[in-house]
Structures are given as C-alpha cells and as structure tokens.
Scaffold this motif. Structure first.
Motif, PDB file in Angstrom:
ATOM      1  N   LEU A  64      -4.235   7.198  -2.566  1.00  0.00           N
ATOM      2  CA  LEU A  64      -3.924   6.210  -1.540  1.00  0.00           C
ATOM      3  C   LEU A  64      -5.034   5.171  -1.584  1.00  0.00           C
ATOM      4  CD1 LEU A  64      -2.063   5.356   0.783  1.00  0.00           C
ATOM      5  CD2 LEU A  64      -3.470   6.730   2.319  1.00  0.00           C
ATOM      6  N   LEU A  65      -4.680   3.960  -1.984  1.00  0.00           N
ATOM      7  CA  LEU A  65      -5.666   2.908  -2.249  1.00  0.00           C
ATOM      8  C   LEU A  65      -5.470   1.756  -1.271  1.00  0.00           C
ATOM      9  CD1 LEU A  65      -5.211   2.802  -6.132  1.00  0.00           C
ATOM     10  CD2 LEU A  65      -6.929   4.103  -4.860  1.00  0.00           C
ATOM     11  N   HIS A  66      -6.560   1.259  -0.736  1.00  0.00           N
ATOM     12  CA  HIS A  66      -6.500   0.093   0.141  1.00  0.00           C
ATOM     13  C   HIS A  66      -6.828  -1.143  -0.683  1.00  0.00           C
ATOM     14  CE1 HIS A  66      -7.985  -2.198   3.934  1.00  0.00           C
ATOM     15  NE2 HIS A  66      -6.711  -2.434   3.686  1.00  0.00           N
ATOM     16  N   ASP A  67      -5.826  -2.004  -0.859  1.00  0.00           N
ATOM     17  CA  ASP A  67      -6.002  -3.253  -1.603  1.00  0.00           C
ATOM     18  C   ASP A  67      -6.393  -4.346  -0.613  1.00  0.00           C
ATOM     19  OD1 ASP A  67      -5.915  -5.475  -3.167  1.00  0.00           O
ATOM     20  OD2 ASP A  67      -3.837  -5.232  -3.841  1.00  0.00           O
ATOM     21  N   LYS A  68      -7.670  -4.714  -0.645  1.00  0.00           N
ATOM     22  CA  LYS A  68      -8.186  -5.735   0.277  1.00  0.00           C
ATOM     23  C   LYS A  68      -8.147  -7.131  -0.338  1.00  0.00           C
ATOM     24  CE  LYS A  68     -11.889  -4.372   2.599  1.00  0.00           C
ATOM     25  NZ  LYS A  68     -13.249  -3.806   2.855  1.00  0.00           N
ATOM     26  N   ASN A  69      -7.378  -7.237  -1.433  1.00  0.00           N
ATOM     27  CA  ASN A  69      -7.243  -8.517  -2.129  1.00  0.00           C
ATOM     28  C   ASN A  69      -8.610  -9.046  -2.578  1.00  0.00           C
ATOM     29  OD1 ASN A  69      -5.748 -10.625  -3.229  1.00  0.00           O
ATOM     30  ND2 ASN A  69      -5.944 -11.897  -1.386  1.00  0.00           N
ATOM     31  N   GLU A  70      -9.388  -8.126  -3.156  1.00  0.00           N
ATOM     32  CA  GLU A  70     -10.742  -8.479  -3.607  1.00  0.00           C
ATOM     33  C   GLU A  70     -10.824  -8.320  -5.119  1.00  0.00           C
ATOM     34  OE1 GLU A  70     -15.313  -6.727  -3.219  1.00  0.00           O
ATOM     35  OE2 GLU A  70     -13.771  -6.075  -1.794  1.00  0.00           O
ATOM     36  N   LYS A  71     -11.373  -9.345  -5.782  1.00  0.00           N
ATOM     37  CA  LYS A  71     -11.615  -9.278  -7.224  1.00  0.00           C
ATOM     38  C   LYS A  71     -13.062  -9.659  -7.504  1.00  0.00           C
ATOM     39  CE  LYS A  71      -6.997 -10.141  -9.149  1.00  0.00           C
ATOM     40  NZ  LYS A  71      -6.947  -8.938  -9.998  1.00  0.00           N
ATOM     41  N   ILE A  72     -13.615  -9.097  -8.587  1.00  0.00           N
ATOM     42  CA  ILE A  72     -14.969  -9.456  -9.007  1.00  0.00           C
ATOM     43  C   ILE A  72     -14.852 -10.428 -10.169  1.00  0.00           C
ATOM     44  CG2 ILE A  72     -17.164  -8.621  -9.919  1.00  0.00           C
ATOM     45  CD1 ILE A  72     -16.648  -5.961  -8.626  1.00  0.00           C
ATOM     46  N   ASN A  73     -15.252 -11.674  -9.911  1.00  0.00           N
ATOM     47  CA  ASN A  73     -15.256 -12.708 -10.946  1.00  0.00           C
ATOM     48  C   ASN A  73     -13.872 -12.889 -11.576  1.00  0.00           C
ATOM     49  OD1 ASN A  73     -16.769 -14.702 -12.286  1.00  0.00           O
ATOM     50  ND2 ASN A  73     -17.054 -13.392 -14.095  1.00  0.00           N
ATOM     51  N   GLY A  74     -12.844 -12.535 -10.832  1.00  0.00           N
ATOM     52  CA  GLY A  74     -11.491 -12.668 -11.349  1.00  0.00           C
ATOM     53  C   GLY A  74     -11.132 -11.685 -12.439  1.00  0.00           C
ATOM     54  N   MET A  75     -12.022 -10.726 -12.725  1.00  0.00           N
ATOM     55  CA  MET A  75     -11.832  -9.826 -13.867  1.00  0.00           C
ATOM     56  C   MET A  75     -11.392  -8.419 -13.470  1.00  0.00           C
ATOM     57  SD  MET A  75     -12.468 -11.773 -16.375  1.00  0.00           S
ATOM     58  CE  MET A  75     -12.572 -10.591 -17.712  1.00  0.00           C
ATOM     59  N   ALA A  76     -11.796  -7.944 -12.295  1.00  0.00           N
ATOM     60  CA  ALA A  76     -11.494  -6.564 -11.912  1.00  0.00           C
ATOM     61  C   ALA A  76     -11.069  -6.517 -10.453  1.00  0.00           C
ATOM     62  CB  ALA A  76     -12.709  -5.666 -12.127  1.00  0.00           C
ATOM     63  N   VAL A  78     -10.708  -4.677  -6.975  1.00  0.00           N
ATOM     64  CA  VAL A  78     -11.491  -3.658  -6.276  1.00  0.00           C
ATOM     65  C   VAL A  78     -10.606  -2.986  -5.232  1.00  0.00           C
ATOM     66  CG1 VAL A  78     -13.517  -3.188  -4.861  1.00  0.00           C
ATOM     67  CG2 VAL A  78     -13.611  -4.967  -6.625  1.00  0.00           C
ATOM     68  N   TYR A  79     -10.538  -1.657  -5.302  1.00  0.00           N
ATOM     69  CA  TYR A  79      -9.788  -0.864  -4.337  1.00  0.00           C
ATOM     70  C   TYR A  79     -10.743   0.036  -3.559  1.00  0.00           C
ATOM     71  CZ  TYR A  79      -5.507  -1.961  -6.976  1.00  0.00           C
ATOM     72  OH  TYR A  79      -4.467  -2.591  -7.600  1.00  0.00           O
ATOM     73  N   GLU A  80     -10.379   0.292  -2.292  1.00  0.00           N
ATOM     74  CA  GLU A  80     -11.030   1.369  -1.545  1.00  0.00           C
ATOM     75  C   GLU A  80     -10.157   2.611  -1.648  1.00  0.00           C
ATOM     76  OE1 GLU A  80     -12.008   0.486   2.494  1.00  0.00           O
ATOM     77  OE2 GLU A  80     -13.895  -0.482   1.945  1.00  0.00           O
ATOM     78  N   VAL A  81     -10.779   3.742  -1.976  1.00  0.00           N
ATOM     79  CA  VAL A  81     -10.040   4.992  -2.121  1.00  0.00           C
ATOM     80  C   VAL A  81      -9.952   5.667  -0.753  1.00  0.00           C
ATOM     81  CG1 VAL A  81      -9.891   7.202  -3.313  1.00  0.00           C
ATOM     82  CG2 VAL A  81     -10.900   5.227  -4.481  1.00  0.00           C
ATOM     83  N   ILE A  82      -8.749   5.698  -0.201  1.00  0.00           N
ATOM     84  CA  ILE A  82      -8.547   6.322   1.100  1.00  0.00           C
ATOM     85  C   ILE A  82      -8.241   7.803   0.949  1.00  0.00           C
ATOM     86  CG2 ILE A  82      -7.237   6.218   3.255  1.00  0.00           C
ATOM     87  CD1 ILE A  82      -8.997   3.775   2.664  1.00  0.00           C
ATOM     88  N   ASP A  83      -7.492   8.150  -0.079  1.00  0.00           N
ATOM     89  CA  ASP A  83      -7.181   9.560  -0.345  1.00  0.00           C
ATOM     90  C   ASP A  83      -7.133   9.770  -1.856  1.00  0.00           C
ATOM     91  OD1 ASP A  83      -6.569  12.192   0.216  1.00  0.00           O
ATOM     92  OD2 ASP A  83      -4.412  11.853   0.310  1.00  0.00           O
ATOM     93  N   GLY A  84      -7.715  10.880  -2.324  1.00  0.00           N
ATOM     94  CA  GLY A  84      -7.710  11.205  -3.748  1.00  0.00           C
ATOM     95  C   GLY A  84      -9.047  11.007  -4.434  1.00  0.00           C
ATOM     96  N   GLN A  85     -10.095  10.770  -3.617  1.00  0.00           N
ATOM     97  CA  GLN A  85     -11.402  10.492  -4.217  1.00  0.00           C
ATOM     98  C   GLN A  85     -11.950  11.658  -5.023  1.00  0.00           C
ATOM     99  OE1 GLN A  85     -14.949  11.338  -2.688  1.00  0.00           O
ATOM    100  NE2 GLN A  85     -14.432  11.608  -0.538  1.00  0.00           N
ATOM    101  N   GLN A  86     -11.632  12.904  -4.648  1.00  0.00           N
ATOM    102  CA  GLN A  86     -12.161  14.057  -5.382  1.00  0.00           C
ATOM    103  C   GLN A  86     -11.604  14.073  -6.808  1.00  0.00           C
ATOM    104  OE1 GLN A  86     -14.440  16.007  -3.889  1.00  0.00           O
ATOM    105  NE2 GLN A  86     -14.227  15.077  -1.876  1.00  0.00           N
TER     106      GLN A  86
END
Length: 722
Positions: A64-76, A78-86
């Motif tokens: 379960l990933l939270h997409d905050k509409n964030e990119k690093i330098n337009g290349m990657a 970035v997701y926050e892992v809400i569930d499944g981090q292990q």
C-alpha cells in the motif's frame, strides 16, 4: 477523466524497483522480520525457481503506497510505504546480497548485474547509479545501520559480507537488518554453489522478472490513507496493538497536523527503542487510568471517548490525540529511566535510592506506572526527595517479600498498585504517607508479618530460583554496620558495589559445597548417579534432619539444603577483584561442614535482615479509607466494564465461594459457558452456590485476580464521579 484514488498494479521487481524510491515513514514500526520469515521467503522463491512452472512466478504480497506526487529531479517517483515495508525491505536486502555475490563471481559485465545496481541505487543527477539515492529508505531506529550497509555495498560489494559479520548492532531492529542480510547471503551461496557468475545471474534474472507484488497506489490525503489502512488490517493479518492504535489516531487528525505529529510519533518509536507499546501502556496507567488488561484498539476507542477527552479537557478526538502525543513526548525521558539505574540516579541523587532501584530495573514490571509518575512529579517539584526515596524503597521491599520470599504470583500485586494509582488519580498527587499506609495494610492482609518473612527466607531457594534477590539481601547483610550510637545502619555504597559488580567481581559461594567428592571426609553427603539422574547419599555421622533420606533426588537436597540463604555467601571471584575493591570488606567464614553450622548462620542472618531491612513500614493506617457501599443501580454494568477494559470477552471467571470448581468463560456481556453449557451470569452463580438469587458482581472474580467485579464497578464509578 479524474485520477483514481486507488490504482492497483501487479508489479514484478523489474517494474517495482525501476525509477522508484520507497520511503518508510518515521511513524512506521521498525524492521522486524526474523530468521523464520526470511527462511519461508527464500525457500518459496527458490522452489518456484527450480520448478517446471517457474514462469508463473511468485507472488510476495501487497504493497500500500502513498503517492504524494513527488519526484526527484524528474527521474524517480517517491512513494511512502504505508503497508508492506517488511517485505520490500527484505527484497532490497535480497538484491543487495545477489549484487555482492555476483561481484565476487566476476559478473560485472553482464546486463543483469548492471540492472541489480540500478535497482538498488538510482540515477538522478548522473548517468550512473548514485549512492545517496537508495531504492528503500528506512527512518526508524534501524536507519543508520541500513544506510551504512548499503553505502558500504555501493563502494565495496565484494567485501560486504565480512563488513556485515563485524558490524556491531545497537538494537533489535538493527540486528534484524544485519542478521537477515547474512542469512540471505548464506542461503544463496548454499543453494547456488557455482563459482562462476552465470548461475547466480540466472537466479537474479528470475527474481527480477518473476517475483511480483500487488502494489496499490493511493492518491489522497494521509487521513484517507490511514482509514484504508485500518480497514485493510481489520480483515487480514492483525498488526500489533500499537500500530492499530496509531492508525486510528492519525485517521482522526486534521491534514495540516499530519507531518508534525507523524514526526513526533517516529520520535517516540526511536526514543523508546521500539518499545512504544510498553511506554504507551505504562503512560496510560501512570497518568490516566489503571488498565489491568492489555490495551486493544477497541479498548482505546472507548477510552478515548470516556477518559482521554476528559483528561485533556478537549471536546474532539483530533485535539485530544495531539495532546496525548505531545504529553508522551514530554515524558518519554522518564520512561527510559525505568530501565536505566544510571539515568534514574542522575535525577534522584541518593545512594539508598540507587541501590533499591538497581534491584527494580529489569526485574519487576508492576511498579513501572508508579515510578514513571513519581519521576515526573519529582522533576516538577511536587514531591520531595526523601519522600520519593522512601516510596521506591518500600515498594521494592514489598515486591521482594511478596514475589520472592512468600513466592506468591506477581500478578496478584496488581491490587496494591491499582489502589495506589487510583488514589493518585483522585487527588492528583503522590502522597508518601498514604502509599506507605497502603503497603503496610496490604502487607498485613497478605499475612506478611515478621514471622512469615522469616519462614519464607528459611524455605526460599536462594540460589537457582532467587539468585538476584539473594545477592541483594546478602549485599545488604554484608553492608550493615553499627554506628557510634549503637544503631544498625546500612552502607548503601558498599551494598550497591556488590550488587552492581556481581558476576564481574563477586559471586555466590556455597559454604556446604554443591558436589563434594565421595571420599571427602569433611562432608557427610554426596551425589550418586542412578540411571539418568542423581540421588543423595548420606554418610554416617551427619546431623541432617530425619526428613532427609539417602536415595532422594539430589536436586531436592540441593534446593532445600544447599541453596538455603544461610548456606550462601558473597565472595570475590579472584584476589585481583579484591584489590580493585579494597573498600569492600567481606565477612570471612571458616569451614562449614555440618547442617547445624548452616542453621545457626541462617538464624543470625535472617534475624538481622528482618530487623534492619525488611521491617513493615511505619504508617498511619487511618489514611487507608474504608470503602463506601454505593447504590447498586448507580454502578456501571458489565458492558461498561468491558468497554473500559476491566473485563474482556473470553476471560475465565470464578465464584469466590467455590474458586476450584466454578471456572466459567465469559462469552457475552451477561453470559458464560460453564461445563459446555451457556447460561446467564445469575444462573451460573445460583447453580454454583445453590442459592435462589445472588448479587453476582459481589462474588465473581477474573481467574488470577482477587478483586471482585463489584470492586471494579465501585472504583470505576468513583473515578468517573471524581
């Protein structure tokens, strides 16, 4: 067309780890997969790899990933892992292991090798992978360890295994990171033994192309994410209680507060070294309400409406939970003192306090809420130093008497601490005189007078079962001296050094030795092998009581004779230890050869301990208020007791008049199962007692407790009224 809030994908590792970075938020629980979890994952993947239907792939689990509409330098992305981090963290460790092994096996020129590197580290500002842009970023207590493992692997992949073997971890979560990397590395090397790169890269290619996750991208505010997370976990594998509580808390916060309070929650995880539930539970009992059972999410929701709002004087849950987190942040340092004598001693600088607290730290759990509250009150100057020290001393001595000397079940001391804490809630103060009165009163109720304590000390297994407490008591005995006025006093400096340096410089010695040689004429006993056990042999001329017979198990003889307190002394492990502690003089004892020697020494020792150390505290028992009978119709019913966490569905109950034969299981608020038959509480009570009617609350207790449901009701209504 509007973008979907939930966007599910079936992603192979190739898609999952390509051009994406996963941040595990600081508020998430730390990495905690153990060796068994890794074993199952590695075995399942490998069995699929070697099977005939390998192209069907292997499904790892959900993300379960939270997409905050964030990119690093337009290349990657970035997701926050809400569930499944292990799972995703373990897969990252798997790829890191494959990358290191492939380096050793000279696979650098292969495309799969280069893919492994670009999956582990991203190309952001350069045309090659960059060390600072890892595919997974942890942010809890294991962050430093995880970062250093990946950083070293980027620079020195061929020696990464040796680096991990030598890495010194500082927490359980760090050990999981390092141990699982080593476990995975060894597992791969064991299954794929070829010294060339081909087979290891084939295995890596299979994982990249065929190991899959169902990844669900959430494009919504954090509050909605938490609501979904709670819903998902209510239907699947249960999270730890603290994670469910956290999810519920953050589902109620306003969006503007998420970042601030998620960061604070993460600070609590880190500051408690991932013992946040224990701190939360201890905090609630120290300052708000004395929950007897573990706090489950259903209890917490009820507590929030009935208790927390009132405690923080707030009308809505959002502001209540902000106050709760803020207050826990303010008091977390006091919690850490509960496991550190050094930190507690820095707050309360007293040698007497330090000695008794050294006994407590890591040994007893029930005084924790009281001590947490006491540290806070002391720091706020609401209680003076001597009163605080007296409370700690008498509480620890009561625990020693109750759980070690009288050998009673430790959970039965809950009644004392419940009484003390409820008085503190009611009057919003820690009153030294009242607490000592509660202790003295409970001591008398339990029959722990001087005679009972002496008998308990005489019969206690002081070595195998109570070694730590025996060491403390003998340290006190060795530290008793007579001052110029002829008064017996204790050198707490000396007692603390003995206790603190035990096992390092000091040890316990048996005066009548544990295993004398058969032909040693100095001792009138020895052990003889018989089948797979040892039995006692008594020689002629001994003075042991008639109850001891040759042929009895030697373990029994050891427990009731050799492990008696009177047969133990503290001694220096070697002469060098003695030179380093020249201020510590230990009593010299001559040769002990007879049972009478031990009995005589024990009598002197126990009398002095009871006279100087284990006295019942002087207290004004009039301070212990007598209970007032409240009208029955004004008291909370069973549903309310369940809501407040004082009783749980599934608890075993008993009728106090017939505790041995009346045990029944609570299956609904007003129904129990007794001898496989379902009946109401009143029907059960009448069946057990033979009465035609019964005031059932007055005669029912939870198994393992002595407090009746009626007493629970009265305490609850008193707290609510106050």
């Amino acid at each position: 067309m509007p973008q979907q809030q939930l966007d599910p994908h079936m992603w192979e590792i190739d898609k999952l780890f390509d051009s994406k970075i996963y941040n595990v938020p600081v508020y998430q629980r730390p990495y905690s997969w153990n060796s068994d979890n890794v074993d199952v994952l590695m075995k399942d993947i490998f069995e699929t790899y070697i099977s005939c239907d390998k192209n069907e792939g292997y499904y790892v689990g959900n993300l379960l990933l939270h997409d905050k509409n964030e990119k690093i330098n337009g290349m990657a992305t970035v997701y926050e892992v809400i569930d499944g981090q292990q799972r995703i963290t373990t897969i990252a460790l798997l790829l890191l292991s494959l990358y290191s092994i492939a380096t050793i096996r000279k696979g650098e020129e292969d495309d799969v090798y280069r893919d492994l590197k670009k999956y582990l580290w991203k190309k952001i500002t350069k045309r090659t992978p960059e060390k600072e842009f890892k595919v997974v970023n942890l942010n809890s207590v294991e962050k430093k360890c995880f970062d250093e493992l990946f950083d070293y692997g980027f620079d020195h992949p061929s020696t990464l295994y040796n680096y991990a073997k030598k890495y010194e971890t500082k927490s359980a979560s760090e050990r999981f990171v390092i141990d699982n990397f080593i476990k995975i590395y060894d597992w791969i090397n064991c299954q794929i033994k070829s010294n060339t790169a081909d087979e290891i890269l084939d295995y890596a290619k299979y994982i990249i192309e065929n190991v899959r996750f169902i990844a669900v991208e959430c494009r919504c505010n954090v509050g909605k994410v938490f609501s979904m997370f709670e819903s998902i976990n209510s239907k699947g594998k249960k999270l730890d209680d603290i994670d469910l509580i956290k999810t519920f808390i953050f589902s109620k916060l306003d969006e503007e507060s998420y970042d601030e309070y998620l960061k604070k929650w993460g600070q609590l995880i880190i500051k408690t070294d991932n013992n946040l539930y224990d701190y939360f539970y201890t905090y609630i009992r120290a300052f708000i309400t004395f929950y007897r059972q573990n706090i489950k999410i259903v209890n917490f929701k009820s507590m929030s409406e009935w208790v927390l709002k009132n405690y923080f004087k707030k009308d809505d849950l959002c502001e209540t939970y902000k106050c709760l987190i803020d207050d826990m942040i303010d008091k977390v340092d006091y919690y850490n003192m509960l496991s550190s004598t050094t930190q507690a001693y820095a707050l309360i600088n007293s040698k007497r306090f330090r000695f008794y607290y050294r006994i407590f730290a890591g040994m007893y759990i029930h005084p924790k809420p009281l001590f947490l509250r006491l540290f806070y009150e002391y720091k706020e100057k609401k209680i003076d130093k001597e009163d605080a020290i007296d409370i700690v001393e008498e509480v620890i001595k009561y625990m020693i008497k109750f759980t070690n000397i009288a050998d009673l079940e430790s959970k039965n001391v809950i009644t004392l601490f419940s009484t003390i804490m409820n008085d503190i809630y009611q009057y919003n103060e820690i009153n030294r005189n009242k607490i000592l009165a509660f202790i003295a009163n409970e001591t008398m109720i339990k029959g722990l007078d001087d005679k009972a304590i002496k008998l308990g000390l005489e019969s206690m297994d002081a070595y195998e079962k109570n070694k730590r407490v025996s060491t403390a008591l003998l340290a006190l005995y060795e530290s008793i001296f007579t001052n110029a006025k002829g008064e017996n006093k204790i050198s707490y400096d000396k007692a603390y050094v003995i206790l603190d340096k035990f096992s390092e410089a000091f040890s316990l010695d048996h005066l009548l030795v544990q295993n004398p040689a058969k032909d040693d004429d100095g001792y009138k006993y020895y052990s003889k092998k018989k089948n797979d056990s040892e039995e006692l042999v008594l020689k002629e001329g001994g003075d042991f009581p008639d109850s001891l017979k040759s042929g009895m198990p030697y373990s029994t003889f050891r427990r009731i004779v050799l492990n008696k307190l009177g047969n133990l002394r503290i001694y220096y492990q070697d002469k060098n230890s003695g030179r380093q502690n020249t201020a510590i003089d230990l009593t010299e004892y001559g040769q002990f050869h007879t049972y009478k020697d031990i009995v005589n020494r024990e009598e002197v020792l126990i009398n002095k301990l009871v006279e100087v150390v284990l006295k019942i505290p002087k207290a004004d028992l009039s301070l212990v208020q007598k209970k007032k009978n409240l009208p029955e119709n004004n008291l909370p019913n069973m549903e309310r007791l369940i809501d407040e966490g004082h009783v749980n569905i599934g608890d075993n109950l008993y009728i106090t008049l017939k505790p041995e034969t009346s045990t029944a299981k609570l299956i609904e608020a007003n129904k129990v199962e007794y001898n496989s038959e379902v009946m109401t509480l009143n029907q059960w009570g009448c069946l057990i007692t033979g009465w035609t009617s019964i005031r059932i609350y007055a005669y029912v207790c939870i198994v393992g407790e002595s407090e009746t449901l009626q007493e629970k009701r009265e305490k609850l209504i008193n707290r609510i009224n106050n």
